[in-house]
Design an enzyme around this catalytic site. Sequence first.
Site, PDB file in Angstrom:
ATOM      1  N   GLU A  51       0.851  -1.197   0.000  1.00 32.39           N
ATOM      2  CA  GLU A  51       0.000   0.000   0.000  1.00 32.39           C
ATOM      3  C   GLU A  51       0.887   1.248   0.000  1.00 32.39           C
ATOM      4  O   GLU A  51       1.766   1.399   0.847  1.00 32.39           O
ATOM      5  CB  GLU A  51      -0.951   0.018   1.205  1.00 32.39           C
ATOM      6  CG  GLU A  51      -1.831   1.272   1.175  1.00 32.39           C
ATOM      7  CD  GLU A  51      -3.066   1.171   2.065  1.00 32.39           C
ATOM      8  OE1 GLU A  51      -3.654   0.074   2.151  1.00 32.39           O
ATOM      9  OE2 GLU A  51      -3.424   2.196   2.678  1.00 32.39           O
ATOM     10  N   ASP A  93      10.160   7.406  -0.178  1.00 32.40           N
ATOM     11  CA  ASP A  93       9.418   7.627  -1.419  1.00 32.40           C
ATOM     12  C   ASP A  93       9.111   6.272  -2.065  1.00 32.40           C
ATOM     13  O   ASP A  93      10.027   5.516  -2.418  1.00 32.40           O
ATOM     14  CB  ASP A  93      10.266   8.502  -2.352  1.00 32.40           C
ATOM     15  CG  ASP A  93       9.545   8.848  -3.649  1.00 32.40           C
ATOM     16  OD1 ASP A  93       8.556   8.178  -3.994  1.00 32.40           O
ATOM     17  OD2 ASP A  93       9.981   9.802  -4.321  1.00 32.40           O
ATOM     18  N   ASP A 134      -2.716  11.864  -3.252  1.00 28.96           N
ATOM     19  CA  ASP A 134      -2.831  13.320  -3.412  1.00 28.96           C
ATOM     20  C   ASP A 134      -3.340  13.616  -4.825  1.00 28.96           C
ATOM     21  O   ASP A 134      -2.717  13.210  -5.803  1.00 28.96           O
ATOM     22  CB  ASP A 134      -1.464  13.975  -3.204  1.00 28.96           C
ATOM     23  CG  ASP A 134      -0.936  13.721  -1.796  1.00 28.96           C
ATOM     24  OD1 ASP A 134      -1.544  14.220  -0.840  1.00 28.96           O
ATOM     25  OD2 ASP A 134       0.066  12.991  -1.662  1.00 28.96           O
ATOM     26  N   LYS A 173      -4.765  21.156  -9.518  1.00 32.44           N
ATOM     27  CA  LYS A 173      -4.535  22.133 -10.592  1.00 32.44           C
ATOM     28  C   LYS A 173      -3.869  21.449 -11.783  1.00 32.44           C
ATOM     29  O   LYS A 173      -2.947  20.640 -11.601  1.00 32.44           O
ATOM     30  CB  LYS A 173      -3.607  23.242 -10.102  1.00 32.44           C
ATOM     31  CG  LYS A 173      -4.228  24.113  -9.043  1.00 32.44           C
ATOM     32  CD  LYS A 173      -3.267  25.224  -8.673  1.00 32.44           C
ATOM     33  CE  LYS A 173      -3.844  26.033  -7.527  1.00 32.44           C
ATOM     34  NZ  LYS A 173      -2.843  26.730  -6.764  1.00 32.44           N
ATOM     35  N   ASP A 229     -11.457  10.375  -4.210  1.00 29.83           N
ATOM     36  CA  ASP A 229     -12.697  11.144  -4.049  1.00 29.83           C
ATOM     37  C   ASP A 229     -12.680  12.343  -4.988  1.00 29.83           C
ATOM     38  O   ASP A 229     -13.481  13.266  -4.833  1.00 29.83           O
ATOM     39  CB  ASP A 229     -12.873  11.619  -2.589  1.00 29.83           C
ATOM     40  CG  ASP A 229     -11.787  12.595  -2.169  1.00 29.83           C
ATOM     41  OD1 ASP A 229     -10.698  12.593  -2.787  1.00 29.83           O
ATOM     42  OD2 ASP A 229     -12.011  13.362  -1.211  1.00 29.83           O
ATOM     43  N   THR A 275     -11.082   5.201   5.031  1.00 30.94           N
ATOM     44  CA  THR A 275      -9.808   5.846   5.382  1.00 30.94           C
ATOM     45  C   THR A 275     -10.088   7.275   5.866  1.00 30.94           C
ATOM     46  O   THR A 275     -11.191   7.806   5.680  1.00 30.94           O
ATOM     47  CB  THR A 275      -8.827   5.905   4.185  1.00 30.94           C
ATOM     48  OG1 THR A 275      -9.242   6.964   3.313  1.00 30.94           O
ATOM     49  CG2 THR A 275      -8.745   4.601   3.429  1.00 30.94           C
ATOM     50  N   LYS A 276      -9.057   7.881   6.436  1.00 31.05           N
ATOM     51  CA  LYS A 276      -9.193   9.235   6.976  1.00 31.05           C
ATOM     52  C   LYS A 276      -9.573  10.229   5.862  1.00 31.05           C
ATOM     53  O   LYS A 276     -10.449  11.073   6.026  1.00 31.05           O
ATOM     54  CB  LYS A 276      -7.865   9.632   7.619  1.00 31.05           C
ATOM     55  CG  LYS A 276      -7.976  10.838   8.473  1.00 31.05           C
ATOM     56  CD  LYS A 276      -6.717  11.071   9.266  1.00 31.05           C
ATOM     57  CE  LYS A 276      -6.818  12.439   9.903  1.00 31.05           C
ATOM     58  NZ  LYS A 276      -5.575  13.173   9.896  1.00 31.05           N
ATOM     59  N   PHE A 277      -8.896  10.102   4.711  1.00 32.13           N
ATOM     60  CA  PHE A 277      -9.176  11.036   3.617  1.00 32.13           C
ATOM     61  C   PHE A 277     -10.528  10.780   2.978  1.00 32.13           C
ATOM     62  O   PHE A 277     -11.167  11.699   2.468  1.00 32.13           O
ATOM     63  CB  PHE A 277      -8.045  11.008   2.575  1.00 32.13           C
ATOM     64  CG  PHE A 277      -6.983  12.013   2.892  1.00 32.13           C
ATOM     65  CD1 PHE A 277      -6.058  11.755   3.892  1.00 32.13           C
ATOM     66  CD2 PHE A 277      -6.929  13.234   2.241  1.00 32.13           C
ATOM     67  CE1 PHE A 277      -5.097  12.690   4.235  1.00 32.13           C
ATOM     68  CE2 PHE A 277      -5.977  14.177   2.577  1.00 32.13           C
ATOM     69  CZ  PHE A 277      -5.056  13.898   3.564  1.00 32.13           C
TER      70      PHE A 277
END
Length: 249
Positions: free
Chosen positions: A79, A131, A154, A158, A190, A228-230
């Site tokens: 993950e 990373d 993430d 933009k 999302d 999940t949190k996000f």
Amino acid sequence: MSEKITFADKKRKTVERAEFTEDGRYLRKVRSFVLRTGRLSDYQRDMMNDNWESLGLDYQNTPFDFEAIFGNNNPVVLEIGFGMGRSLVEMAEQNPGRNYIGIEVHTPGVGACMAYAVEKGVKNLRVICHDATEILRDSIANQALGGLQLYFPDPWQKAKHHKRRIVQPAFIERVLEKLAVGGFIHMATDWENYSEHMLEVLQQFPEQLANQSETNDFIPRPDFRPLTKFEERGHRLGHGVWDLYFIKK
Ligand SMILES: C[S@@+](CC[C@H](N)C(=O)[O-])C[C@H]1O[C@@H](n2cnc3c(N)ncnc32)[C@H](O)[C@@H]1O
């Protein structure tokens, strides 16, 4: 007695490791993250120091020996970007027949994940603070993975930042090298525009990847993926959720 690592040192060593071209010029990398500030609590730091031997893994430039690490040859699920790690620990707890590797660059998240793993007593999980693109490239053998999970990466909303999105054709090519035949890629987001981008990128590999969606796009949110949190944050903001699930042919 060996000296304890400080996690500021670890972060500096692992995340800011400079890379150079063959003729010695500094190689500027497009990264999928910016390091968020956030305090590593004393408890999280102690958990990391006390449990790194049994629950942590460090970057290495040769492939991990998963059988030696886990003491079995169960499938290994990777993950990337587990955040605070709650859902990853829950998945590890619910799937004792699988081994999990979680990678996250946000040190307080690594600390929180480790603390929760210790609380739950899970043994089939290892966490890495580095990373993920470098771990995939250097520390994972080809065809060594049973699956890849990427939950709410993430979104880089933009257009000028879209190049920083981790899901790119080169990333999927790398993942395909590392996945065993029958292994899965499970993504969720999302952010609708990112879900379309993910689908577009995954569809560029029709010879190697089979979409498990009945409608050839997204699958209904699966019960086996803990909130999940996000994702919770997305719900609060009124966002939708898109899951993508592909199998390597
Ligand atoms: C938006 S958060 C989502 C966290 C979690 N999956 C969730 O749903 O709550 C994305 C996470 O990915 C991590 N991340 C982004 N790029 C990464 C990379 N290349 N290697 C490791 N972690 C990365 C970030 O630090 C961040 O914590």
